[in-house]
Design a protein around this motif. Structure first.
Motif, PDB file in Angstrom:
ATOM      1  N   UNK A 164       8.274   4.062 -10.805  1.00  0.00           N
ATOM      2  CA  UNK A 164       8.696   4.851  -9.715  1.00  0.00           C
ATOM      3  C   UNK A 164       7.224   4.181  -8.874  1.00  0.00           C
ATOM      4  N   UNK A 165       6.252   2.947  -9.074  1.00  0.00           N
ATOM      5  CA  UNK A 165       5.451   2.224  -8.386  1.00  0.00           C
ATOM      6  C   UNK A 165       5.871   1.699  -7.389  1.00  0.00           C
ATOM      7  N   UNK A 166       5.683   1.101  -6.134  1.00  0.00           N
ATOM      8  CA  UNK A 166       6.162  -0.394  -5.746  1.00  0.00           C
ATOM      9  C   UNK A 166       5.261  -1.279  -6.578  1.00  0.00           C
ATOM     10  N   UNK A 167       3.865  -1.378  -7.393  1.00  0.00           N
ATOM     11  CA  UNK A 167       3.629  -2.918  -7.523  1.00  0.00           C
ATOM     12  C   UNK A 167       2.697  -1.877  -9.163  1.00  0.00           C
ATOM     13  N   UNK A 168       2.795  -2.641 -10.171  1.00  0.00           N
ATOM     14  CA  UNK A 168       1.786  -2.843 -11.243  1.00  0.00           C
ATOM     15  C   UNK A 168       0.563  -3.496 -11.145  1.00  0.00           C
ATOM     16  N   UNK A 169      -0.655  -3.144 -11.211  1.00  0.00           N
ATOM     17  CA  UNK A 169      -1.447  -4.199 -11.950  1.00  0.00           C
ATOM     18  C   UNK A 169      -2.123  -3.926 -12.945  1.00  0.00           C
ATOM     19  N   UNK A 170      -2.214  -4.705 -13.390  1.00  0.00           N
ATOM     20  CA  UNK A 170      -3.073  -4.654 -15.093  1.00  0.00           C
ATOM     21  C   UNK A 170      -4.019  -5.880 -14.931  1.00  0.00           C
ATOM     22  N   UNK A 171      -5.140  -5.298 -15.282  1.00  0.00           N
ATOM     23  CA  UNK A 171      -6.231  -5.433 -15.374  1.00  0.00           C
ATOM     24  C   UNK A 171      -6.236  -6.617 -17.205  1.00  0.00           C
ATOM     25  N   UNK A 172      -6.976  -7.723 -16.888  1.00  0.00           N
ATOM     26  CA  UNK A 172      -7.975  -7.338 -18.790  1.00  0.00           C
ATOM     27  C   UNK A 172      -7.108  -8.842 -19.813  1.00  0.00           C
ATOM     28  N   UNK A 173      -8.016  -9.141 -20.493  1.00  0.00           N
ATOM     29  CA  UNK A 173      -7.209  -9.665 -21.665  1.00  0.00           C
ATOM     30  C   UNK A 173      -6.023  -9.610 -22.256  1.00  0.00           C
ATOM     31  N   UNK A 174      -6.565  -7.927 -23.143  1.00  0.00           N
ATOM     32  CA  UNK A 174      -5.354  -7.364 -23.457  1.00  0.00           C
ATOM     33  C   UNK A 174      -4.349  -7.023 -23.171  1.00  0.00           C
ATOM     34  N   UNK A 175      -4.146  -6.473 -21.818  1.00  0.00           N
ATOM     35  CA  UNK A 175      -3.338  -5.968 -20.733  1.00  0.00           C
ATOM     36  C   UNK A 175      -1.842  -6.883 -21.097  1.00  0.00           C
ATOM     37  N   UNK A 176      -2.910  -8.525 -20.607  1.00  0.00           N
ATOM     38  CA  UNK A 176      -2.106  -9.519 -20.178  1.00  0.00           C
ATOM     39  C   UNK A 176      -1.868 -10.237 -21.310  1.00  0.00           C
ATOM     40  N   UNK A 177      -2.221 -10.113 -23.005  1.00  0.00           N
ATOM     41  CA  UNK A 177      -1.473 -10.342 -23.828  1.00  0.00           C
ATOM     42  C   UNK A 177      -0.300  -9.003 -24.838  1.00  0.00           C
ATOM     43  N   UNK A 178      -0.458  -7.971 -24.236  1.00  0.00           N
ATOM     44  CA  UNK A 178       0.678  -6.652 -23.969  1.00  0.00           C
ATOM     45  C   UNK A 178       1.924  -6.962 -23.475  1.00  0.00           C
TER      46      UNK A 178
END
Length: 405
Positions: free
Chosen positions: A325-339
């Motif tokens: 539903x969003x135009x952009x999702x910003x994923x923060x941090x190391x754990x979110x990158x791993x996921x």
């Protein structure tokens, strides 16, 4: 966040996304970062939590038993009275009875924090119900006297050209506990930019182009750490809303204490109070964000999946719909990158877009590197990094901004 029906929901709603081919990272390699976390960081954390709060004998015994299990025992399931036992029984199928060394790194870390909360009676009605065992660490960071100077520096930052403000705030959000560098970007003409030197991938210009190309967009920011990093996230969110780059931002936080410093709703409140306590631009940011919360331009959201032991490949359909539903999702941090890419042994030069093409929408990763997994690095840059800083993947000296459209 109790999830008594999570097992049924996961079975019904799990999206049929193919899992990556790269092998999962396990805890059993003595040369790996995961080994160090299991054998060094985890025991130290248990002892720190055991001594930090006046826990009762029952809780202290439970923490000691958890430590013994990690050191020399086999993985045990949650007790019968756990509210989410059905979910974890399914999620742990094939893992219970193994040693902790034989587990996937991502799964074992998530389960460790769930077991830690169980040991201290976090979910049990009584005097310790929902008492955050990490709150004192988050509070100490917000009470650091050095933080005041960084917040006051926002007054100078507000005088910069909008483009410089945008980049400074994006990088401050990326670096987290090095946010003071980001707040000061460009404040002296011709000054160096130390916060850029550690970037191993930098799509920040493209991120802003994507946002500005769809002015009035809706943005989702999935938070990582509380404290300084969350302060920087809120400053970035304020910039997006105040400049009209986004008409709505949804801030996603964890539903319960997790990974020591991960942000929950109480941490958002604490950070707003800390901003409001500093005169000038910091106070103005706090007031604007409170107004945005009141009129719906800023929303808070959480989901039980954020404390599940899986990568985003297995996210349920309702969470995927939030990202769609969003135009952009910003994923923060190391754990979110791993996921996001999968906690797997990817060749470092694997294109970032190749690992995240499954994600339901445009996604940007802002990350300080603190674990082994990284993708999308230029081969020549990789050779230099490996030759000059052997621990660049894990020691927090390097970061990245990556975008998939």
């Amino acid at each position: 966040m109790p999830i008594p029906d999570a097992d049924a929901r996961l079975m019904a709603d799990e999206r049929p996304v193919p899992m990556p081919d790269a092998p999962e990272l396990l805890n059993n390699d003595p040369e790996s970062f995961a080994w160090g976390v299991l054998h060094d960081r985890t025991p130290k954390l248990i002892n720190q939590i055991r001594d930090a709060l006046p826990y009762e004998p029952r809780q202290r015994r439970a923490l000691d038993e958890l430590l013994d299990e990690i050191r020399s025992g086999t993985v045990q399931p949650l007790p019968a009275n756990a509210h989410d036992k059905a979910a974890w029984d399914r999620w742990g199928s094939g893992y219970y009875g193994l040693t902790w060394e034989d587990l996937p790194f991502l799964w074992s870390e998530s389960y460790f924090y769930r077991r830690l909360l169980d040991a201290i009676d976090f979910f049990q009605p009584g005097p310790w119900f929902w008492v955050d065992p990490f709150e004192h660490l988050k509070t100490a960071e917000l009470q650091d006297p050095a933080l005041e100077a960084d917040l006051v520096a926002l007054d100078q930052g507000a005088q910069l050209p909008v483009e410089e403000q945008a980049r400074a705030k994006l990088l401050a959000s990326l670096w987290g506990n090095r946010a003071d560098l980001g707040f000061r970007v460009g404040m002296a003409p011709g000054s160096d930019h130390p916060e850029q030197e550690g970037l191993v991938a930098d799509d920040s210009a493209t991120v802003w182009q994507a946002l500005e190309a769809s002015a009035g967009s809706k943005v989702c920011l999935v938070a990582d750490n509380a404290g300084r990093e969350l302060l920087a996230d809120l400053v970035l969110i304020d910039h997006l809303l105040d400049r009209g780059t986004a008409v709505e931002v949804v801030l996603h936080v964890k539903p319960q204490p997790y990974y020591v410093s991960d942000a929950v709703t109480a941490d958002v409140v604490a950070c707003l109070r800390r901003l409001a306590a500093t005169r000038g631009e910091a106070n103005k940011i706090a007031q604007r964000l409170k107004e945005a919360l009141a009129d719906g331009r800023l929303g808070l959201h959480t989901h039980w999946f954020y404390c599940a032991p899986w990568s985003f490949h297995r996210m349920p359909t309702d969470l995927a719909h939030e990202f769609e539903l969003v135009d952009l999702t910003i994923l923060k941090g190391d754990l979110n990158y791993r996921r996001l890419v999968g906690d797997r042994n990817w060749p470092t030069t694997t294109p970032f877009s190749e690992t995240v093409g499954y994600f339901p929408g445009r996604v940007a990763a802002l990350r300080t590197l603190k674990s082994d997994v990284v993708t999308g690095i230029d081969p020549d840059a990789l050779a230099v990094l490996d030759a000059t800083n052997y621990a660049w993947r894990t020691n927090g000296t390097h970061g990245l901004v990556q975008l998939h459209l």
